[in-house]
Write a protein that holds these residues in place. Structure first.
Motif, PDB file in Angstrom:
ATOM      1  N   VAL A 158      -8.162  48.715 -17.918  1.00 33.34           N
ATOM      2  CA  VAL A 158      -6.805  49.175 -17.640  1.00 33.34           C
ATOM      3  C   VAL A 158      -5.890  48.613 -18.722  1.00 33.34           C
ATOM      4  O   VAL A 158      -5.922  47.422 -19.033  1.00 33.34           O
ATOM      5  N   VAL A 159      -5.096  49.487 -19.313  1.00 32.06           N
ATOM      6  CA  VAL A 159      -4.193  49.070 -20.380  1.00 32.06           C
ATOM      7  C   VAL A 159      -2.770  49.132 -19.849  1.00 32.06           C
ATOM      8  O   VAL A 159      -2.360  50.123 -19.248  1.00 32.06           O
ATOM      9  N   ASP A 160      -2.040  48.050 -20.058  1.00 29.17           N
ATOM     10  CA  ASP A 160      -0.672  47.970 -19.556  1.00 29.17           C
ATOM     11  C   ASP A 160       0.295  48.523 -20.607  1.00 29.17           C
ATOM     12  O   ASP A 160       0.601  47.858 -21.604  1.00 29.17           O
ATOM     13  N   LEU A 209     -10.344  55.623 -28.082  1.00 30.11           N
ATOM     14  CA  LEU A 209      -9.792  55.851 -26.748  1.00 30.11           C
ATOM     15  C   LEU A 209      -8.327  55.444 -26.626  1.00 30.11           C
ATOM     16  O   LEU A 209      -7.699  55.691 -25.605  1.00 30.11           O
ATOM     17  N   PHE A 210      -7.806  54.778 -27.646  1.00 28.81           N
ATOM     18  CA  PHE A 210      -6.396  54.356 -27.601  1.00 28.81           C
ATOM     19  C   PHE A 210      -5.590  55.315 -28.478  1.00 28.81           C
ATOM     20  O   PHE A 210      -5.785  55.356 -29.686  1.00 28.81           O
ATOM     21  N   VAL A 211      -4.738  56.085 -27.850  1.00 30.07           N
ATOM     22  CA  VAL A 211      -4.011  57.101 -28.606  1.00 30.07           C
ATOM     23  C   VAL A 211      -2.514  56.835 -28.511  1.00 30.07           C
ATOM     24  O   VAL A 211      -1.950  56.791 -27.418  1.00 30.07           O
ATOM     25  N   ASP A 255       5.669  47.206 -26.925  1.00 30.20           N
ATOM     26  CA  ASP A 255       6.250  46.223 -27.849  1.00 30.20           C
ATOM     27  C   ASP A 255       5.309  45.856 -28.987  1.00 30.20           C
ATOM     28  O   ASP A 255       5.590  44.950 -29.759  1.00 30.20           O
ATOM     29  N   CYS A 256       4.159  46.508 -29.070  1.00 25.83           N
ATOM     30  CA  CYS A 256       3.153  46.078 -30.036  1.00 25.83           C
ATOM     31  C   CYS A 256       3.272  46.922 -31.294  1.00 25.83           C
ATOM     32  O   CYS A 256       3.210  48.147 -31.230  1.00 25.83           O
ATOM     33  N   SER A 257       3.430  46.277 -32.424  1.00 23.85           N
ATOM     34  CA  SER A 257       3.559  47.047 -33.665  1.00 23.85           C
ATOM     35  C   SER A 257       2.249  47.073 -34.447  1.00 23.85           C
ATOM     36  O   SER A 257       2.066  47.901 -35.329  1.00 23.85           O
ATOM     37  N   THR A 258       1.331  46.188 -34.122  1.00 29.45           N
ATOM     38  CA  THR A 258       0.113  46.073 -34.947  1.00 29.45           C
ATOM     39  C   THR A 258      -0.968  47.067 -34.528  1.00 29.45           C
ATOM     40  O   THR A 258      -1.729  47.554 -35.359  1.00 29.45           O
ATOM     41  N   ARG A 259      -1.077  47.352 -33.235  1.00 30.35           N
ATOM     42  CA  ARG A 259      -1.946  48.436 -32.759  1.00 30.35           C
ATOM     43  C   ARG A 259      -3.395  48.323 -33.239  1.00 30.35           C
ATOM     44  O   ARG A 259      -3.993  49.303 -33.697  1.00 30.35           O
ATOM     45  N   GLU A 260      -3.948  47.124 -33.172  1.00 28.80           N
ATOM     46  CA  GLU A 260      -5.322  46.907 -33.626  1.00 28.80           C
ATOM     47  C   GLU A 260      -6.306  47.835 -32.933  1.00 28.80           C
ATOM     48  O   GLU A 260      -7.246  48.348 -33.535  1.00 28.80           O
ATOM     49  N   CYS A 261      -6.085  48.047 -31.631  1.00 29.57           N
ATOM     50  CA  CYS A 261      -7.014  48.838 -30.833  1.00 29.57           C
ATOM     51  C   CYS A 261      -7.170  50.265 -31.363  1.00 29.57           C
ATOM     52  O   CYS A 261      -8.230  50.867 -31.273  1.00 29.57           O
ATOM     53  N   VAL A 262      -6.097  50.816 -31.921  1.00 32.58           N
ATOM     54  CA  VAL A 262      -6.098  52.230 -32.297  1.00 32.58           C
ATOM     55  C   VAL A 262      -7.105  52.492 -33.421  1.00 32.58           C
ATOM     56  O   VAL A 262      -7.835  53.481 -33.402  1.00 32.58           O
ATOM     57  N   GLY A 279       4.351  54.723 -26.995  1.00 37.00           N
ATOM     58  CA  GLY A 279       3.429  54.115 -26.037  1.00 37.00           C
ATOM     59  C   GLY A 279       1.987  54.286 -26.469  1.00 37.00           C
ATOM     60  O   GLY A 279       1.690  54.700 -27.594  1.00 37.00           O
ATOM     61  N   ILE A 280       1.082  53.944 -25.549  1.00 33.57           N
ATOM     62  CA  ILE A 280      -0.354  54.095 -25.800  1.00 33.57           C
ATOM     63  C   ILE A 280      -0.954  54.802 -24.597  1.00 33.57           C
ATOM     64  O   ILE A 280      -0.684  54.428 -23.456  1.00 33.57           O
ATOM     65  N   VAL A 281      -1.729  55.845 -24.851  1.00 33.20           N
ATOM     66  CA  VAL A 281      -2.491  56.458 -23.766  1.00 33.20           C
ATOM     67  C   VAL A 281      -3.922  55.979 -23.892  1.00 33.20           C
ATOM     68  O   VAL A 281      -4.497  56.017 -24.980  1.00 33.20           O
ATOM     69  N   VAL A 317      -9.824  42.306 -30.253  1.00 39.52           N
ATOM     70  CA  VAL A 317      -8.858  42.451 -31.348  1.00 39.52           C
ATOM     71  C   VAL A 317      -7.401  42.445 -30.874  1.00 39.52           C
ATOM     72  O   VAL A 317      -6.505  42.150 -31.648  1.00 39.52           O
ATOM     73  N   CYS A 318      -7.184  42.775 -29.613  1.00 39.32           N
ATOM     74  CA  CYS A 318      -5.804  42.829 -29.129  1.00 39.32           C
ATOM     75  C   CYS A 318      -5.273  41.408 -28.955  1.00 39.32           C
ATOM     76  O   CYS A 318      -5.879  40.587 -28.281  1.00 39.32           O
ATOM     77  N   ASN A 319      -4.123  41.146 -29.576  1.00 37.48           N
ATOM     78  CA  ASN A 319      -3.583  39.781 -29.527  1.00 37.48           C
ATOM     79  C   ASN A 319      -2.562  39.577 -28.417  1.00 37.48           C
ATOM     80  O   ASN A 319      -1.999  38.504 -28.294  1.00 37.48           O
ATOM     81  N   ARG A 320      -2.314  40.630 -27.665  1.00 43.19           N
ATOM     82  CA  ARG A 320      -1.235  40.497 -26.681  1.00 43.19           C
ATOM     83  C   ARG A 320      -1.790  40.160 -25.310  1.00 43.19           C
ATOM     84  O   ARG A 320      -2.554  40.941 -24.737  1.00 43.19           O
ATOM     85  N   GLU A 321      -1.359  39.063 -24.821  1.00 39.75           N
ATOM     86  CA  GLU A 321      -1.755  38.612 -23.489  1.00 39.75           C
ATOM     87  C   GLU A 321      -1.423  39.688 -22.454  1.00 39.75           C
ATOM     88  O   GLU A 321      -0.325  40.233 -22.454  1.00 39.75           O
ATOM     89  N   GLY A 322      -2.399  40.022 -21.636  1.00 38.23           N
ATOM     90  CA  GLY A 322      -2.106  40.917 -20.508  1.00 38.23           C
ATOM     91  C   GLY A 322      -2.121  42.396 -20.832  1.00 38.23           C
ATOM     92  O   GLY A 322      -1.934  43.213 -19.947  1.00 38.23           O
ATOM     93  N   ALA A 323      -2.321  42.772 -22.092  1.00 34.28           N
ATOM     94  CA  ALA A 323      -2.293  44.198 -22.412  1.00 34.28           C
ATOM     95  C   ALA A 323      -3.522  44.901 -21.850  1.00 34.28           C
ATOM     96  O   ALA A 323      -3.430  45.998 -21.319  1.00 34.28           O
ATOM     97  N   ILE A 324      -4.671  44.266 -21.972  1.00 33.95           N
ATOM     98  CA  ILE A 324      -5.915  44.920 -21.564  1.00 33.95           C
ATOM     99  C   ILE A 324      -6.583  44.117 -20.461  1.00 33.95           C
ATOM    100  O   ILE A 324      -6.812  42.922 -20.608  1.00 33.95           O
TER     101      ILE A 324
HETATM  102  S1  SF4 Z   1      -3.893  47.281 -26.449  1.00 30.69           S
HETATM  103 FE1  SF4 Z   1      -3.204  45.478 -27.563  1.00 30.69          FE
HETATM  104  S2  SF4 Z   1      -3.410  46.047 -29.729  1.00 30.69           S
HETATM  105 FE2  SF4 Z   1      -3.470  47.937 -28.557  1.00 30.69          FE
HETATM  106  S3  SF4 Z   1      -1.358  48.654 -28.537  1.00 30.69           S
HETATM  107 FE3  SF4 Z   1      -1.673  47.490 -26.646  1.00 30.69          FE
HETATM  108  S4  SF4 Z   1      -0.986  45.429 -27.171  1.00 30.69           S
HETATM  109 FE4  SF4 Z   1      -1.304  46.495 -29.127  1.00 30.69          FE
END
Ligand code: SF4
Ligand SMILES: Cc1cc2nc3c(=O)[nH]c(=O)nc-3n(C[C@H](O)[C@H](O)[C@H](O)COP(=O)(O)OP(=O)(O)OC[C@H]3O[C@@H](n4cnc5c(N)ncnc54)[C@H](O)[C@@H]3O)c2cc1C
Ligand code: SF4
Lengths: 435, 265, 96
Positions: C26-28, C48-50, C34-41, C56-58, C73-80
């Protein structure tokens, strides 16, 4: 404490888990082997070559029954720049005869086969079952696992965690200090279909003989490497990519494979082959640097779960390290159960076995190799430098006489922007690691 | 033996010869789930039965792990003919009150086995059911009819009910019952009558190419219209006739043959 | 070269996924906004990250290899929030 359900619970029916289950069950312990996939191997992907020597003692004449694709009799190491390729090619007929050396095999076949030996030894294999956590006693010792099934707790004297690179069990137990992206590479691969005769011809092999090509360079801006292996009527071509570098640039994994497949040295080998399966998996790349504690009261960690995969450029071996560590973990568990002491002391035989065998000896010997091989210099500067040196050595520039190798080397080094000091140091590290 | 679930061990369409990919079809899973729910309601057990080779034990163990109380495998080759399968099953469950089947299996069964079983048992049948309400004295079943219509059936025992794939989600087996099921000895019995291999496999519904007379239009555009225009093409189709059942069946076969859905002869 | 280029969907269709009705990852979206780096994409091998046009991110969980790249790779606490799917579900490999 009430009597545990079983002596040993092994989590994960990969090569580590199945070998652990074979050893423990043959020693007469009651063993349950838990696997989250619908059958062993269904979740598992790798490059494509196993080195099963370690099975000699466990499954005598394993080569007569193992589900292999081809015996590796040709091993090449390729250095790629955008337009050049330098290949060191070795072949040995001996590797195509018993007792053999390496073989290409599919993991859904290989792991399924190994697990069938665990079942034959008396272990109970339960598939479709994900372990979601550890059971611990008041003192913190592991006493079993919790699965995602109703009524899903299973208690055991010893838990052997063989749950692979993401090992949530080792993490839950606090055996890893932290998870650092730079310790992992992502492997993506394409399984391609090509008729056997075409493969035989393109790769100059016959019968069940096959080729293992390890590739340095060819992964664009991302530090990593590539591979190309021959199955019976398939090819496996893929790349391993250092995670932080991958995430920090613009090319996606499948585009990087596409780039490799278009390289002039690779394209003719894969031309016309049809994509059968695309897959991906992580590799714990950093060896000793990332290894967790592998023993705690009531639990041992083996295989990729303990980062025991050896990934050092021209070597990418994990299955043999997993099989061996699984066996050693089970031997230690058997000792501990028989003594009635499954504390960390009782289980200490595991660490001793790892230290005394190739498992940790190879890792110690190659401890600087992963970092060296994935360093920016080795990845982006040396391939061009070396390829240019070789190109000039073999380039006939009459009427000019042939230049001296040392002069070429020095010129190319400067052109590539490599400092002599760094080159000497990397050379020394490489020599100590690989020499 | 009052509640029976008939389960078939089917291979994965993509991997027809690979046991790793074989198992229970979604329709059979639904059938088993209803059998288990009904057994709980009526305070009895479920007998899982399959016809097949030893590999088919897998579906029986899955059923036992989910709560079936008894498992029987009738020894037979994988490609047993549907009529023989039905006879073999019916012979072993003569006293069954409720028989639950999957509508048709993943490997393109025709869905005829449940009907044959019902005929053998002289039981009521509700086939191709898409919704089931279990009641203490029977089953209310909803069937899909043509044109989006629904048929509501009140079924009393003894009866055979066959359900479509997604009608119920099979419960997840508990860990301990999974362990017990893995070690349970399956009753293997020979078939009471000989079991033949299926002579032909029923294929997916795929009309074969057929010859069309050249269209009679004057201009190319007219001819093209006649070939592609939906209104013009379908105008000739469909007729209403009133016939005795046997004649009606013969007529349907004739029309399907004329239209190219069935081979000539 | 006569190899035809396949679409990403065709690529993913070569693998089998036994999709569970509940998402295992589940992605929050609030964190991602607020994420500008978007490593997941870039890094997710299954793409799967669009990113959406509104920043936003779907995320779709269905065709996931369960590799773990995204949460590492995601550096943001709680995003995934990342789990394995229920046993028996998710990706099934054949010739890997
Ligand atoms: S999942 Fe992590 S890396 Fe991807 S957009 Fe969200 S915060 Fe950024
Ligand atoms: C791209 C790539 C290329 C590689 N190339 C090679 C190569 O050519 N040769 C080589 O020798 N090695 C290679 N390796 C490394 C090798 O694949 C691994 O080192 C090896 O698979 C480790 O085995 P294992 O048993 O420890 O873990 P795995 O093989 O990962 O097995 C772990 C098992 O545990 C199961 N599992 C995980 N979590 C749970 C849970 N919570 N509950 C239940 N079950 C669970 C998984 O489904 C899986 O079956 C490669 C790896 C990659 C990714
Ligand atoms: S686990 Fe792997 S495949 Fe699945 S979403 Fe994350 S990065 Fe993508």
């Amino acid at each position: 404490m009430s009597t545990p359900d079983v002596d040993v619970v092994v989590v994960g029916a990969g090569p580590a888990g199945s070998c652990a289950a074979i050893v423990a069950a043959r020693a007469g312990l009651s063993v349950v082997l838990l696997e989250r996939g619908p059958f062993p191997g269904s979740k598992n992907m790798y490059g494509g070559v196993v080195y099963p020597r370690i099975l000699d003692g466990l499954i005598p004449n394993w080569w007569e029954e193992a589900p292999i694709q081809r015996w590796v009799t040709r091993r090449s190491t390729m250095l790629l720049t955008d337009t050049q390729a330098l290949t060191v090619d070795f072949r040995s007929e001996a590797w195509g005869q018993p007792p053999y050396n390496g073989a290409t095999a599919f993991r859904p076949d290989w792991d399924h086969w190994l697990a069938s030996h665990a079942e034959a030894a008396g272990a109970q294999l339960l598939t479709d079952t994900t372990v979601v956590g550890l059971l611990r006693d008041a003192g913190g010792a592991v006493t079993g696992v919790r699965t995602d099934r109703p009524d899903g707790d299973l208690t055991a004297r010893v838990v052997i965690a063989c749950d692979g690179v993401n090992s949530f069990l080792a993490k839950e137990a606090g055996l890893y200090e932290h998870t650092d992206a730079k310790h992992f590479t992502l492997g993506v691969k394409e399984t391609l279909a090509l008729p056997k005769e075409v493969i035989d011809e393109r790769f100059a092999v016959r019968e069940r003989h096959g080729v293992d090509i390890e590739i340095l360079g060819g992964t664009g801006k991302v530090n990593g490497g590539g591979f190309l292996y021959t199955g019976l009527d398939t090819l496996a071509v893929g790349v391993v990519l250092k995670l932080p570098k991958l995430a920090a640039q613009q090319q996606r994994p499948e585009q990087i494979i596409a780039g490799l497949k278009q390289h002039p040295a690779i394209a003719p080998l894969v031309q016309g082959a049809e994509l059968k399966e695309y897959s991906a998996h992580l590799i714990p790349e950093a060896g000793l640097t990332m290894m967790p504690k592998m023993t705690m009261p009531g639990m041992l960690v083996a295989g990729d779960a303990a980062a025991l995969c050896l990934a050092a450029g021209i070597w990418l071996e994990g299955v043999n390290f997993a099989m061996a560590s699984g066996m050693y973990a089970a031997e230690a568990a058997v000792e501990a159960v028989q003594k009635g002491d499954t504390s960390a002391t009782g289980l200490a035989g595991y660490q001793r076995r790892l230290s005394d065998t190739f498992v940790l000896k190879d890792h110690r010997k190659l401890r600087r190799a992963p970092e060296l091989v994935l360093s920016d210099r080795v990845q982006h500067l040396y391939p061009t430098m070396v390829a240019n040196v070789v190109e000039r050595m073999f380039h006939v520039d009459n009427p000019n006489p042939k230049p001296g190798v040392r002069r070429i080397l020095d010129q190319e080094r400067r052109k590539a922007g490599v400092r002599r000091r760094d080159l000497l140091r990397d050379g020394w590290t490489g020599f100590r690691s690989f020499g | 033996m009052s509640i029976v679930a008939c389960l078939k061990w089917v291979s994965h369409p993509g991997e027809p010869h690979d046991e790793r990919f074989a198992g229970m079809s979604p329709a059979d899973q639904s059938a088993l789930e209803f059998a288990l729910r009904q057994a709980a309601l009526l305070g009895t057990g479920v007998t899982a039965i399959t016809v097949g080779p030893s590999g088919a034990d897998k579906v029986l163990r899955d059923a036992l792990a989910c709560g079936a109380t008894r498992a029987i495998r009738i020894e037979a080759p994988t490609t047993a003919a549907g009529t023989d399968v039905a006879t073999a099953i019916a012979d072993h469950i003569a006293d069954a009150e409720w028989v639950w089947c999957g509508d048709y299996s993943l490997d393109r069964g025709a869905g005829s086995v449940p009907a044959f079983i019902a005929a053998h048992l002289g039981a009521e049948q509700a086939l191709g059911v898409i919704h089931v309400d279990l009641e203490a004295d029977g089953v209310r079943a909803t069937r899909r009819l043509d044109g989006g219509r629904r048929e509501l059936l009140g079924v009393r025992s003894p009866a055979v009910v066959s359900v479509e794939g997604a009608t119920a989600r099979l419960r997840r087996a508990g860990l301990q019952s999974l362990r017990t099921a893995a070690d349970t000895v399956i009753e293997v019995v020979p078939a009471t009558t000989p079991i033949h291999r299926a002579e032909f496999m029923v294929r997916p519904y795929r009309p074969r190419a057929r010859e069309l007379p050249a269209p009679a239009g004057d201009s190319p555009l007219d001819r093209l219209r006649l070939l592609t225009d939906a209104a013009a093409a379908s105008a000739a189709r469909g007729e209403m006739v009133t016939l005795e059942p046997a004649d009606a069946a013969a007529r349907i076969v004739q029309v399907l043959t004329d239209w190219g859905y069935l081979p000539h002869g | 070269m006569n190899d035809h280029i396949i679409s990403f969907q065709e690529r993913m269709d070569t693998a089998e996924f036994r999709v569970h009705h509940q998402a295992h990852i589940v992605v929050d979206g609030k964190v991602c906004a607020d994420c500008s780096t978007r490593e997941c994409v870039i890094a997710c091998p299954a793409n799967l990250f669009v990113p959406t046009s509104d920043g936003g991110i779907v995320f779709n969980y269905e065709q996931c290899f369960e590799c773990g790249t995204c949460y590492i790779v995601c550096n943001r606490e709680g995003a995934i929030s990342w789990h394995y799917p229920e046993g028996g579900h998710g990706v099934v490999f054949r010739r890997t």
